[in-house]
Design a protein around this motif. Structure first.
Motif, PDB file in Angstrom:
ATOM      1  N   GLN A 116       0.848  -1.201   0.000  1.00 27.67           N
ATOM      2  CA  GLN A 116       0.000   0.000   0.000  1.00 27.67           C
ATOM      3  C   GLN A 116       0.882   1.249   0.000  1.00 27.67           C
ATOM      4  OE1 GLN A 116      -3.613   1.037   0.647  1.00 27.67           O
ATOM      5  NE2 GLN A 116      -3.838  -0.734  -0.667  1.00 27.67           N
ATOM      6  N   LEU A 123       2.688   6.754  -6.984  1.00 24.36           N
ATOM      7  CA  LEU A 123       1.879   7.858  -7.515  1.00 24.36           C
ATOM      8  C   LEU A 123       2.568   9.204  -7.284  1.00 24.36           C
ATOM      9  CD1 LEU A 123      -1.641   6.671  -6.361  1.00 24.36           C
ATOM     10  CD2 LEU A 123      -0.951   7.053  -8.724  1.00 24.36           C
TER      11      LEU A 123
ATOM     12  N   ASN B  51      10.901   2.517 -10.953  1.00 28.05           N
ATOM     13  CA  ASN B  51      10.326   3.672 -10.243  1.00 28.05           C
ATOM     14  C   ASN B  51      10.785   3.736  -8.787  1.00 28.05           C
ATOM     15  OD1 ASN B  51       8.738   1.747  -9.135  1.00 28.05           O
ATOM     16  ND2 ASN B  51       6.807   2.790  -9.485  1.00 28.05           N
ATOM     17  N   ARG B  79       9.295   9.374 -10.070  1.00 27.37           N
ATOM     18  CA  ARG B  79       8.061   8.604  -9.928  1.00 27.37           C
ATOM     19  C   ARG B  79       6.863   9.296 -10.567  1.00 27.37           C
ATOM     20  NH1 ARG B  79       9.369   7.063  -3.914  1.00 27.37           N
ATOM     21  NH2 ARG B  79      10.286   5.005  -4.197  1.00 27.37           N
ATOM     22  N   GLN B  80       6.900  10.636 -10.565  1.00 26.58           N
ATOM     23  CA  GLN B  80       5.772  11.341 -11.169  1.00 26.58           C
ATOM     24  C   GLN B  80       5.737  11.163 -12.679  1.00 26.58           C
ATOM     25  OE1 GLN B  80       5.021  15.367  -9.729  1.00 26.58           O
ATOM     26  NE2 GLN B  80       6.144  14.837  -7.868  1.00 26.58           N
ATOM     27  N   MET B  84       2.554   3.251 -12.232  1.00 24.43           N
ATOM     28  CA  MET B  84       2.703   1.811 -12.071  1.00 24.43           C
ATOM     29  C   MET B  84       1.365   1.192 -11.676  1.00 24.43           C
ATOM     30  SD  MET B  84       5.693  -0.331 -10.386  1.00 24.43           S
ATOM     31  CE  MET B  84       5.646  -2.090 -10.143  1.00 24.43           C
ATOM     32  N   PHE B  86      -0.211  -2.437 -10.210  1.00 24.80           N
ATOM     33  CA  PHE B  86       0.255  -3.643  -9.522  1.00 24.80           C
ATOM     34  C   PHE B  86      -0.665  -4.831  -9.781  1.00 24.80           C
ATOM     35  CE2 PHE B  86       1.820  -0.002  -7.223  1.00 24.80           C
ATOM     36  CZ  PHE B  86       3.090  -0.363  -6.809  1.00 24.80           C
ATOM     37  N   TYR B  89      -3.761  -4.725  -7.492  1.00 25.95           N
ATOM     38  CA  TYR B  89      -4.510  -3.460  -7.635  1.00 25.95           C
ATOM     39  C   TYR B  89      -4.006  -2.364  -6.694  1.00 25.95           C
ATOM     40  CZ  TYR B  89      -7.481  -7.586  -8.159  1.00 25.95           C
ATOM     41  OH  TYR B  89      -7.933  -8.848  -8.384  1.00 25.95           O
ATOM     42  N   GLU B  90      -4.025  -2.673  -5.354  1.00 23.12           N
ATOM     43  CA  GLU B  90      -3.577  -1.704  -4.349  1.00 23.12           C
ATOM     44  C   GLU B  90      -4.309  -0.371  -4.422  1.00 23.12           C
ATOM     45  OE1 GLU B  90      -2.044  -2.836  -1.900  1.00 23.12           O
ATOM     46  OE2 GLU B  90      -1.663  -4.731  -2.923  1.00 23.12           O
ATOM     47  N   LEU B  91      -5.632  -0.440  -4.623  1.00 19.84           N
ATOM     48  CA  LEU B  91      -6.438   0.766  -4.416  1.00 19.84           C
ATOM     49  C   LEU B  91      -6.440   1.040  -2.915  1.00 19.84           C
ATOM     50  CD1 LEU B  91      -9.462   0.009  -6.753  1.00 19.84           C
ATOM     51  CD2 LEU B  91      -7.479   1.423  -7.226  1.00 19.84           C
ATOM     52  N   PHE B  92      -6.742   2.277  -2.536  1.00 21.14           N
ATOM     53  CA  PHE B  92      -6.785   2.600  -1.114  1.00 21.14           C
ATOM     54  C   PHE B  92      -8.174   2.248  -0.592  1.00 21.14           C
ATOM     55  CE2 PHE B  92      -3.869   6.028  -2.909  1.00 21.14           C
ATOM     56  CZ  PHE B  92      -2.752   5.199  -2.795  1.00 21.14           C
ATOM     57  N   LEU B 103      -6.674  11.668  -5.512  1.00 21.77           N
ATOM     58  CA  LEU B 103      -5.817  11.964  -4.354  1.00 21.77           C
ATOM     59  C   LEU B 103      -4.446  12.517  -4.767  1.00 21.77           C
ATOM     60  CD1 LEU B 103      -5.381  11.832  -1.268  1.00 21.77           C
ATOM     61  CD2 LEU B 103      -4.469   9.527  -1.590  1.00 21.77           C
ATOM     62  N   ALA B 104      -3.731  11.737  -5.577  1.00 19.59           N
ATOM     63  CA  ALA B 104      -2.369  12.156  -5.940  1.00 19.59           C
ATOM     64  C   ALA B 104      -2.361  13.422  -6.812  1.00 19.59           C
ATOM     65  CB  ALA B 104      -1.620  11.016  -6.616  1.00 19.59           C
ATOM     66  N   VAL B 108      -0.205  15.885  -4.856  1.00 19.80           N
ATOM     67  CA  VAL B 108       1.158  15.911  -5.379  1.00 19.80           C
ATOM     68  C   VAL B 108       1.315  17.001  -6.438  1.00 19.80           C
ATOM     69  CG1 VAL B 108       2.950  14.585  -6.559  1.00 19.80           C
ATOM     70  CG2 VAL B 108       1.450  13.462  -4.903  1.00 19.80           C
ATOM     71  N   ARG B 152      -6.292   5.626 -12.178  1.00 20.13           N
ATOM     72  CA  ARG B 152      -5.591   6.368 -11.136  1.00 20.13           C
ATOM     73  C   ARG B 152      -4.165   6.708 -11.578  1.00 20.13           C
ATOM     74  NH1 ARG B 152      -4.566   3.709  -5.259  1.00 20.13           N
ATOM     75  NH2 ARG B 152      -3.179   2.410  -6.504  1.00 20.13           N
ATOM     76  N   ALA B 153      -3.508   5.723 -12.204  1.00 23.67           N
ATOM     77  CA  ALA B 153      -2.141   5.969 -12.684  1.00 23.67           C
ATOM     78  C   ALA B 153      -2.149   6.985 -13.827  1.00 23.67           C
ATOM     79  CB  ALA B 153      -1.499   4.665 -13.139  1.00 23.67           C
ATOM     80  N   MET B 156      -2.150  10.949 -13.319  1.00 26.03           N
ATOM     81  CA  MET B 156      -0.915  11.675 -13.008  1.00 26.03           C
ATOM     82  C   MET B 156      -0.181  12.072 -14.285  1.00 26.03           C
ATOM     83  SD  MET B 156      -0.682  12.089  -9.785  1.00 26.03           S
ATOM     84  CE  MET B 156       1.033  12.453  -9.411  1.00 26.03           C
TER      85      MET B 156
END
Lengths: 219, 247
Positions: A116, A123, B51, B79-80, B84, B86, B89-92, B103-104, B108, B152-153, B156
Protein backbone atom coordinates in the motif's frame (compact mmCIF):
# COMPACT_ATOMS: atom_id res chain seq x y z
CA UNK A 1 -27.96 2.95 52.96
CA UNK A 2 -29.15 6.48 53.72
CA UNK A 3 -30.56 8.19 50.63
CA UNK A 4 -30.50 11.63 52.24
CA UNK A 5 -26.75 11.34 52.53
CA UNK A 6 -26.48 10.23 48.90
CA UNK A 7 -28.39 13.32 47.79
CA UNK A 8 -26.35 15.55 50.03
CA UNK A 9 -23.06 14.28 48.63
CA UNK A 10 -24.20 14.28 45.01
CA UNK A 11 -22.99 17.84 44.16
CA UNK A 12 -19.52 17.07 45.55
CA UNK A 13 -19.25 14.02 43.37
CA UNK A 14 -20.53 15.96 40.39
CA UNK A 15 -17.76 18.56 40.80
CA UNK A 16 -15.21 15.77 41.19
CA UNK A 17 -16.50 14.11 38.02
CA UNK A 18 -16.06 17.32 36.02
CA UNK A 19 -12.54 17.76 37.36
CA UNK A 20 -11.68 14.16 36.54
CA UNK A 21 -13.10 14.53 33.03
CA UNK A 22 -11.36 17.83 32.41
CA UNK A 23 -7.93 16.62 33.44
CA UNK A 24 -8.60 13.20 31.97
CA UNK A 25 -9.51 14.42 28.48
CA UNK A 26 -6.64 16.89 28.31
CA UNK A 27 -4.23 14.19 29.42
CA UNK A 28 -5.67 11.75 26.91
CA UNK A 29 -5.46 14.34 24.14
CA UNK A 30 -1.78 14.78 24.96
CA UNK A 31 -1.42 10.98 24.93
CA UNK A 32 -2.97 10.87 21.44
CA UNK A 33 -0.59 13.50 20.12
CA UNK A 34 2.42 11.73 21.66
CA UNK A 35 1.09 8.44 20.27
CA UNK A 36 0.77 9.80 16.72
CA UNK A 37 4.15 11.50 16.68
CA UNK A 38 5.92 8.60 18.42
CA UNK A 39 4.45 5.96 16.14
CA UNK A 40 5.33 8.05 13.07
CA UNK A 41 8.93 8.23 14.32
CA UNK A 42 9.00 4.45 14.74
CA UNK A 43 7.29 3.99 11.35
CA UNK A 44 9.95 6.02 9.53
CA UNK A 45 12.71 4.56 11.77
CA UNK A 46 14.18 8.04 12.31
CA UNK A 47 17.59 7.59 13.95
CA UNK A 48 18.12 8.96 17.51
CA UNK A 49 14.44 9.96 17.88
CA UNK A 50 13.56 6.28 17.46
CA UNK A 51 15.69 5.42 20.49
CA UNK A 52 14.16 8.23 22.55
CA UNK A 53 10.69 6.91 21.77
CA UNK A 54 11.82 3.41 22.77
CA UNK A 55 13.11 4.67 26.12
CA UNK A 56 9.90 6.64 26.68
CA UNK A 57 7.76 3.57 26.08
CA UNK A 58 9.73 1.31 28.40
CA UNK A 59 10.06 3.97 31.09
CA UNK A 60 6.40 4.87 31.29
CA UNK A 61 4.90 1.45 30.67
CA UNK A 62 6.99 -0.21 33.34
CA UNK A 63 6.54 2.25 36.18
CA UNK A 64 3.26 2.98 37.99
CA UNK A 65 1.47 6.26 37.30
CA UNK A 66 1.66 6.96 41.03
CA UNK A 67 5.45 6.97 40.90
CA UNK A 68 5.44 9.09 37.74
CA UNK A 69 3.16 11.66 39.36
CA UNK A 70 5.33 11.82 42.48
CA UNK A 71 8.34 12.31 40.29
CA UNK A 72 6.77 15.14 38.30
CA UNK A 73 5.16 16.76 41.34
CA UNK A 74 7.95 16.52 43.91
CA UNK A 75 11.19 16.01 41.98
CA UNK A 76 10.81 18.57 39.19
CA UNK A 77 10.60 21.57 41.58
CA UNK A 78 14.01 20.50 42.92
CA UNK A 79 15.49 21.28 39.49
CA UNK A 80 13.58 24.54 39.28
CA UNK A 81 10.50 23.43 37.32
CA UNK A 82 7.32 24.29 39.19
CA UNK A 83 4.12 22.55 38.14
CA UNK A 84 0.63 22.82 39.59
CA UNK A 85 -1.11 19.64 40.70
CA UNK A 86 -3.45 19.87 37.70
CA UNK A 87 -0.65 20.27 35.15
CA UNK A 88 1.15 17.44 36.87
CA UNK A 89 -1.93 15.23 36.47
CA UNK A 90 -2.35 16.06 32.77
CA UNK A 91 1.34 15.62 32.09
CA UNK A 92 1.55 12.31 33.93
CA UNK A 93 -1.51 10.94 32.19
CA UNK A 94 -0.29 12.21 28.82
CA UNK A 95 3.16 10.67 29.15
CA UNK A 96 1.88 7.34 30.45
CA UNK A 97 -0.94 7.25 27.91
CA UNK A 98 1.47 8.31 25.17
CA UNK A 99 3.53 5.16 25.72
CA UNK A 100 0.44 3.00 25.29
CA UNK A 101 -0.90 5.02 22.35
CA UNK A 102 2.41 4.76 20.48
CA UNK A 103 2.26 0.98 20.75
CA UNK A 104 -1.38 0.86 19.68
CA UNK A 105 -0.84 3.11 16.64
CA UNK A 106 2.32 1.21 15.76
CA UNK A 107 0.56 -2.15 15.69
CA UNK A 108 -2.08 -0.58 13.43
CA UNK A 109 0.57 0.86 11.11
CA UNK A 110 2.36 -2.48 10.93
CA UNK A 111 -0.85 -4.25 9.96
CA UNK A 112 -1.07 -2.30 6.67
CA UNK A 113 0.77 -4.19 3.89
CA UNK A 114 3.95 -2.54 2.59
CA UNK A 115 2.62 -2.62 -0.95
CA UNK A 116 0.00 0.00 0.00
CA UNK A 117 2.90 2.31 0.80
CA UNK A 118 4.57 1.39 -2.49
CA UNK A 119 1.36 2.06 -4.36
CA UNK A 120 1.15 5.55 -2.87
CA UNK A 121 4.85 6.23 -3.49
CA UNK A 122 4.52 5.13 -7.10
CA UNK A 123 1.88 7.86 -7.52
CA UNK A 124 4.56 10.38 -6.61
CA UNK A 125 3.47 10.99 -3.01
CA UNK A 126 6.21 11.70 -0.50
CA UNK A 127 6.67 9.73 2.73
CA UNK A 128 4.55 12.08 4.83
CA UNK A 129 1.68 12.27 2.32
CA UNK A 130 1.71 8.49 2.10
CA UNK A 131 1.50 8.12 5.87
CA UNK A 132 -1.11 10.83 6.35
CA UNK A 133 -3.50 10.09 3.47
CA UNK A 134 -3.06 6.38 2.89
CA UNK A 135 -1.53 4.42 5.77
CA UNK A 136 -2.68 6.26 8.89
CA UNK A 137 -6.43 6.30 8.15
CA UNK A 138 -6.36 2.54 7.64
CA UNK A 139 -4.16 2.01 10.70
CA UNK A 140 -6.38 4.11 12.95
CA UNK A 141 -9.43 2.19 11.84
CA UNK A 142 -7.70 -1.05 12.83
CA UNK A 143 -6.50 0.48 16.10
CA UNK A 144 -9.90 1.69 17.32
CA UNK A 145 -10.49 -1.17 19.80
CA UNK A 146 -7.02 -0.70 21.29
CA UNK A 147 -7.35 3.09 21.43
CA UNK A 148 -10.68 2.75 23.16
CA UNK A 149 -9.23 0.38 25.75
CA UNK A 150 -6.45 2.92 26.35
CA UNK A 151 -8.94 5.77 26.89
CA UNK A 152 -10.92 3.79 29.45
CA UNK A 153 -7.74 2.59 31.15
CA UNK A 154 -6.39 6.14 31.39
CA UNK A 155 -9.62 7.57 32.78
CA UNK A 156 -9.53 4.92 35.48
CA UNK A 157 -5.91 5.71 36.21
CA UNK A 158 -7.01 9.23 37.21
CA UNK A 159 -7.95 7.66 40.55
CA UNK A 160 -4.34 8.07 41.68
CA UNK A 161 -4.62 11.87 41.22
CA UNK A 162 -5.91 11.97 44.78
CA UNK A 163 -2.34 11.36 45.97
CA UNK A 164 -1.24 14.76 44.67
CA UNK A 165 -4.34 16.30 46.29
CA UNK A 166 -6.38 16.83 43.13
CA UNK A 167 -10.05 16.69 44.09
CA UNK A 168 -11.04 13.93 41.72
CA UNK A 169 -13.67 11.24 42.40
CA UNK A 170 -11.36 9.07 44.48
CA UNK A 171 -10.15 12.02 46.54
CA UNK A 172 -13.70 13.15 47.24
CA UNK A 173 -14.77 9.70 48.35
CA UNK A 174 -11.76 9.21 50.62
CA UNK A 175 -12.15 12.70 52.03
CA UNK A 176 -15.83 12.23 52.86
CA UNK A 177 -15.23 8.81 54.40
CA UNK A 178 -12.44 10.28 56.51
CA UNK A 179 -14.64 13.11 57.76
CA UNK A 180 -18.07 11.53 58.20
CA UNK A 181 -17.42 7.78 58.03
CA UNK A 182 -20.40 7.11 55.72
CA UNK A 183 -18.36 4.47 54.00
CA UNK A 184 -21.08 2.52 52.20
CA UNK A 185 -22.78 5.59 50.71
CA UNK A 186 -19.49 7.13 49.66
CA UNK A 187 -18.21 3.99 47.96
CA UNK A 188 -21.57 3.39 46.29
CA UNK A 189 -21.51 6.88 44.80
CA UNK A 190 -17.91 6.34 43.74
CA UNK A 191 -18.80 3.23 41.74
CA UNK A 192 -21.86 4.91 40.22
CA UNK A 193 -19.89 7.96 39.13
CA UNK A 194 -17.11 5.93 37.55
CA UNK A 195 -19.77 4.02 35.61
CA UNK A 196 -21.48 7.28 34.59
CA UNK A 197 -18.15 8.42 33.21
CA UNK A 198 -17.01 5.24 31.50
CA UNK A 199 -20.10 3.33 30.33
CA UNK A 200 -21.06 5.90 27.65
CA UNK A 201 -17.50 5.76 26.33
CA UNK A 202 -17.70 2.00 26.08
CA UNK A 203 -21.05 2.10 24.30
CA UNK A 204 -20.24 4.95 21.91
CA UNK A 205 -16.88 3.34 21.30
CA UNK A 206 -18.47 0.05 20.29
CA UNK A 207 -20.64 1.89 17.75
CA UNK A 208 -17.68 3.85 16.37
CA UNK A 209 -15.75 0.61 16.09
CA UNK A 210 -18.46 -1.00 13.97
CA UNK A 211 -18.78 2.07 11.75
CA UNK A 212 -15.05 2.37 11.20
CA UNK A 213 -14.66 -1.30 10.33
CA UNK A 214 -17.68 -1.82 8.13
CA UNK A 215 -19.18 1.55 7.25
CA UNK A 216 -16.18 3.47 6.10
CA UNK A 217 -14.79 1.01 3.61
CA UNK A 218 -18.16 0.25 2.03
CA UNK A 219 -20.13 -2.87 2.72
CA UNK B 1 11.35 8.67 -32.37
CA UNK B 2 12.71 10.21 -29.21
CA UNK B 3 14.18 8.16 -26.45
CA UNK B 4 12.11 8.36 -23.26
CA UNK B 5 13.70 5.79 -20.99
CA UNK B 6 17.27 4.64 -20.91
CA UNK B 7 18.66 2.07 -18.53
CA UNK B 8 22.40 1.50 -18.52
CA UNK B 9 24.33 -1.18 -16.66
CA UNK B 10 21.60 -1.73 -14.08
CA UNK B 11 22.77 -4.09 -11.38
CA UNK B 12 20.59 -5.27 -8.52
CA UNK B 13 21.15 -7.79 -5.77
CA UNK B 14 19.32 -8.93 -2.65
CA UNK B 15 22.15 -9.74 -0.28
CA UNK B 16 24.30 -12.24 -2.15
CA UNK B 17 21.53 -13.09 -4.59
CA UNK B 18 22.14 -11.28 -7.87
CA UNK B 19 18.75 -10.52 -9.43
CA UNK B 20 19.60 -8.24 -12.35
CA UNK B 21 23.00 -8.29 -14.05
CA UNK B 22 24.11 -5.41 -16.17
CA UNK B 23 20.75 -4.70 -17.77
CA UNK B 24 20.57 -2.22 -20.64
CA UNK B 25 17.35 -1.00 -22.18
CA UNK B 26 16.16 1.92 -24.24
CA UNK B 27 12.49 2.72 -24.78
CA UNK B 28 11.21 5.28 -27.25
CA UNK B 29 8.15 7.47 -26.85
CA UNK B 30 4.99 5.60 -27.78
CA UNK B 31 6.64 2.22 -27.70
CA UNK B 32 5.10 -0.81 -25.99
CA UNK B 33 7.70 -3.16 -24.55
CA UNK B 34 6.59 -6.49 -23.18
CA UNK B 35 8.87 -8.38 -20.81
CA UNK B 36 8.35 -12.10 -20.49
CA UNK B 37 10.28 -14.82 -18.76
CA UNK B 38 10.05 -17.58 -16.17
CA UNK B 39 9.21 -16.94 -12.51
CA UNK B 40 12.06 -15.45 -10.55
CA UNK B 41 13.84 -14.13 -13.64
CA UNK B 42 13.73 -10.56 -12.30
CA UNK B 43 10.90 -9.11 -14.40
CA UNK B 44 8.98 -7.63 -11.49
CA UNK B 45 12.13 -6.51 -9.72
CA UNK B 46 13.17 -4.71 -12.90
CA UNK B 47 9.91 -2.75 -12.99
CA UNK B 48 10.21 -1.96 -9.29
CA UNK B 49 13.75 -0.65 -9.86
CA UNK B 50 12.48 1.64 -12.62
CA UNK B 51 10.33 3.67 -10.24
CA UNK B 52 12.61 3.41 -7.27
CA UNK B 53 10.71 0.89 -5.18
CA UNK B 54 13.89 -1.18 -5.11
CA UNK B 55 17.30 0.28 -4.54
CA UNK B 56 19.82 -0.50 -7.26
CA UNK B 57 23.47 -1.26 -6.56
CA UNK B 58 24.80 0.33 -9.72
CA UNK B 59 23.66 1.71 -13.04
CA UNK B 60 21.77 4.75 -14.28
CA UNK B 61 18.06 5.11 -15.08
CA UNK B 62 17.25 8.12 -17.23
CA UNK B 63 13.64 9.13 -17.77
CA UNK B 64 12.88 11.99 -20.13
CA UNK B 65 16.40 13.35 -19.72
CA UNK B 66 16.32 13.08 -15.91
CA UNK B 67 19.02 10.67 -14.73
CA UNK B 68 18.84 8.78 -11.44
CA UNK B 69 21.99 7.02 -10.35
CA UNK B 70 22.43 4.22 -7.83
CA UNK B 71 22.35 5.44 -4.25
CA UNK B 72 20.23 8.53 -4.97
CA UNK B 73 17.23 8.73 -2.65
CA UNK B 74 15.26 11.58 -4.19
CA UNK B 75 13.12 9.80 -6.69
CA UNK B 76 9.74 11.49 -6.26
CA UNK B 77 10.36 13.53 -9.42
CA UNK B 78 11.13 10.34 -11.31
CA UNK B 79 8.06 8.60 -9.93
CA UNK B 80 5.77 11.34 -11.17
CA UNK B 81 6.93 10.56 -14.69
CA UNK B 82 6.31 6.86 -14.23
CA UNK B 83 2.94 5.31 -13.46
CA UNK B 84 2.70 1.81 -12.07
CA UNK B 85 -0.13 -0.71 -11.91
CA UNK B 86 0.26 -3.64 -9.52
CA UNK B 87 -0.89 -7.25 -9.70
CA UNK B 88 -2.95 -6.82 -6.52
CA UNK B 89 -4.51 -3.46 -7.64
CA UNK B 90 -3.58 -1.70 -4.35
CA UNK B 91 -6.44 0.77 -4.42
CA UNK B 92 -6.79 2.60 -1.11
CA UNK B 93 -9.59 0.72 0.67
CA UNK B 94 -10.74 3.68 2.77
CA UNK B 95 -11.36 5.89 -0.24
CA UNK B 96 -14.00 5.73 -2.94
CA UNK B 97 -13.14 5.09 -6.57
CA UNK B 98 -13.19 8.80 -7.35
CA UNK B 99 -11.17 9.72 -4.23
CA UNK B 100 -8.61 7.07 -5.15
CA UNK B 101 -8.21 8.66 -8.57
CA UNK B 102 -7.91 12.30 -7.53
CA UNK B 103 -5.82 11.96 -4.35
CA UNK B 104 -2.37 12.16 -5.94
CA UNK B 105 -3.24 14.76 -8.62
CA UNK B 106 -4.55 17.09 -5.89
CA UNK B 107 -1.91 16.44 -3.22
CA UNK B 108 1.16 15.91 -5.38
CA UNK B 109 0.51 18.00 -8.49
CA UNK B 110 -1.59 20.58 -6.61
CA UNK B 111 -4.25 20.51 -9.29
CA UNK B 112 -7.68 22.09 -8.75
CA UNK B 113 -10.13 19.56 -7.38
CA UNK B 114 -12.80 20.34 -10.00
CA UNK B 115 -10.30 19.86 -12.76
CA UNK B 116 -9.07 16.52 -11.36
CA UNK B 117 -12.63 15.28 -10.80
CA UNK B 118 -13.62 16.22 -14.34
CA UNK B 119 -10.72 14.33 -15.85
CA UNK B 120 -11.22 11.36 -13.52
CA UNK B 121 -14.86 11.05 -14.56
CA UNK B 122 -13.94 11.22 -18.24
CA UNK B 123 -11.37 8.46 -17.84
CA UNK B 124 -13.63 6.33 -15.65
CA UNK B 125 -16.27 6.69 -18.34
CA UNK B 126 -13.80 5.48 -20.95
CA UNK B 127 -13.20 2.27 -18.99
CA UNK B 128 -16.94 1.92 -18.33
CA UNK B 129 -16.87 2.65 -14.61
CA UNK B 130 -18.31 6.16 -14.33
CA UNK B 131 -21.33 4.82 -12.46
CA UNK B 132 -19.06 3.25 -9.84
CA UNK B 133 -17.36 6.49 -8.85
CA UNK B 134 -18.76 6.51 -5.30
CA UNK B 135 -18.15 2.82 -4.63
CA UNK B 136 -15.49 1.59 -2.26
CA UNK B 137 -12.86 -0.76 -3.72
CA UNK B 138 -14.19 -3.78 -1.87
CA UNK B 139 -17.53 -3.35 -3.63
CA UNK B 140 -15.87 -3.89 -7.02
CA UNK B 141 -14.76 -7.00 -8.88
CA UNK B 142 -11.08 -7.63 -9.50
CA UNK B 143 -11.27 -6.47 -13.10
CA UNK B 144 -13.08 -3.29 -12.10
CA UNK B 145 -10.49 -2.58 -9.41
CA UNK B 146 -7.68 -3.03 -11.89
CA UNK B 147 -9.30 -0.64 -14.38
CA UNK B 148 -9.67 1.94 -11.59
CA UNK B 149 -5.98 1.42 -10.74
CA UNK B 150 -5.12 2.13 -14.39
CA UNK B 151 -7.23 5.30 -14.39
CA UNK B 152 -5.59 6.37 -11.14
CA UNK B 153 -2.14 5.97 -12.68
CA UNK B 154 -3.20 7.78 -15.90
CA UNK B 155 -4.48 10.82 -13.99
CA UNK B 156 -0.92 11.68 -13.01
CA UNK B 157 -0.15 12.04 -16.75
CA UNK B 158 2.90 9.78 -16.56
CA UNK B 159 5.34 9.58 -19.46
CA UNK B 160 5.61 5.82 -19.04
CA UNK B 161 3.23 3.23 -17.60
CA UNK B 162 4.52 0.09 -15.93
CA UNK B 163 2.25 -2.94 -15.64
CA UNK B 164 3.36 -5.67 -13.26
CA UNK B 165 1.44 -8.87 -14.06
CA UNK B 166 -1.77 -6.91 -13.78
CA UNK B 167 -4.02 -9.77 -14.83
CA UNK B 168 -2.38 -12.56 -12.84
CA UNK B 169 -4.96 -12.42 -10.05
CA UNK B 170 -8.02 -12.20 -12.31
CA UNK B 171 -10.66 -14.57 -13.71
CA UNK B 172 -10.40 -15.10 -17.50
CA UNK B 173 -13.33 -12.81 -18.34
CA UNK B 174 -11.92 -10.04 -16.22
CA UNK B 175 -8.50 -10.54 -17.76
CA UNK B 176 -10.10 -9.69 -21.07
CA UNK B 177 -11.66 -6.42 -19.91
CA UNK B 178 -8.38 -5.23 -18.40
CA UNK B 179 -6.34 -6.21 -21.45
CA UNK B 180 -8.82 -4.41 -23.73
CA UNK B 181 -8.21 -1.27 -21.70
CA UNK B 182 -4.47 -1.67 -22.08
CA UNK B 183 -4.75 -2.30 -25.81
CA UNK B 184 -6.73 0.92 -26.15
CA UNK B 185 -3.99 2.78 -24.30
CA UNK B 186 -1.33 1.31 -26.55
CA UNK B 187 -3.30 2.37 -29.65
CA UNK B 188 -3.62 5.87 -28.22
CA UNK B 189 0.18 6.10 -28.22
CA UNK B 190 1.05 5.51 -24.54
CA UNK B 191 4.54 4.36 -23.71
CA UNK B 192 4.22 1.15 -21.77
CA UNK B 193 6.40 -1.53 -20.23
CA UNK B 194 4.37 -4.63 -19.52
CA UNK B 195 5.29 -7.73 -17.57
CA UNK B 196 2.83 -10.49 -18.37
CA UNK B 197 2.23 -14.20 -18.72
CA UNK B 198 -0.56 -13.67 -21.28
CA UNK B 199 1.32 -14.69 -24.42
CA UNK B 200 -1.42 -13.97 -26.95
CA UNK B 201 -1.89 -10.53 -25.42
CA UNK B 202 1.86 -9.93 -25.49
CA UNK B 203 1.87 -10.78 -29.19
CA UNK B 204 -1.03 -8.41 -29.88
CA UNK B 205 0.17 -5.41 -27.92
CA UNK B 206 3.96 -5.47 -28.10
CA UNK B 207 6.18 -3.39 -30.36
CA UNK B 208 9.11 -5.18 -28.83
CA UNK B 209 9.56 -8.35 -26.83
CA UNK B 210 12.20 -8.81 -24.19
CA UNK B 211 12.84 -12.29 -22.90
CA UNK B 212 14.47 -12.20 -19.49
CA UNK B 213 16.07 -15.15 -17.73
CA UNK B 214 18.19 -15.24 -14.57
CA UNK B 215 18.45 -11.46 -14.51
CA UNK B 216 19.74 -11.11 -18.07
CA UNK B 217 18.15 -10.18 -21.37
CA UNK B 218 18.37 -13.41 -23.35
CA UNK B 219 16.47 -12.25 -26.39
CA UNK B 220 15.24 -8.83 -27.50
CA UNK B 221 13.42 -8.33 -30.78
CA UNK B 222 11.09 -5.99 -32.68
CA UNK B 223 9.93 -8.95 -34.71
CA UNK B 224 7.17 -9.87 -32.26
CA UNK B 225 5.36 -12.30 -34.51
CA UNK B 226 8.64 -13.95 -35.41
CA UNK B 227 9.59 -14.38 -31.78
CA UNK B 228 6.48 -16.33 -30.94
CA UNK B 229 6.76 -18.40 -34.14
CA UNK B 230 10.47 -19.10 -34.01
CA UNK B 231 12.45 -17.75 -31.06
CA UNK B 232 16.18 -17.54 -31.72
CA UNK B 233 17.44 -18.84 -28.40
CA UNK B 234 17.01 -22.33 -26.98
CA UNK B 235 15.99 -20.89 -23.60
CA UNK B 236 13.10 -18.90 -25.11
CA UNK B 237 12.01 -21.89 -27.17
CA UNK B 238 11.82 -24.00 -24.03
CA UNK B 239 9.92 -21.29 -22.18
CA UNK B 240 7.34 -20.77 -24.93
CA UNK B 241 6.79 -24.49 -25.19
CA UNK B 242 5.41 -24.54 -21.64
CA UNK B 243 2.42 -22.54 -22.92
CA UNK B 244 1.32 -25.08 -25.53
CA UNK B 245 -0.02 -28.57 -25.03
CA UNK B 246 0.11 -31.51 -27.41
CA UNK B 247 -1.85 -34.69 -27.07
Amino acid sequence: MNTDILIEYLPLYKDALFLTLRIGWQGIFLAFVIGLIGSAILHFKIPVLKSIVGVHIELFRNTPLLVQLFFIYFALPKVGIQVTAETCGKLGLGLLGGAYMIETFRSGLEAIPTIQTESALSLGMNDFQTLWHVILPQAVSISVPGLLANVIFLLKETSVFSTISLMDLMFTAKDLIGMYAKTIECLFLLVVFYLIMLLPISIIGAIVERRMRYGQFGD
Amino acid sequence: MSELLKVTHLYKEFGTNVVLKDLNLSVNKGEVVVIIGPSGCGKSTFLRCLNGLEEIQSGVITVDGLPVEAGKRDITKLRQKIGMVFQSYELFPHKTVLENCILAPIKVQKREKDDAVKEALELLDKVGLADKKDYYPRQLSGGQKQRVAIVRALLMHPEILLFDEVTAALDPEMVHEVLETMLALAKAGSTMIIVTHEMSFAEAVADRIIFLDKGEIVEETDNVFGFFEQPKTERAKKFLKTFSYEK
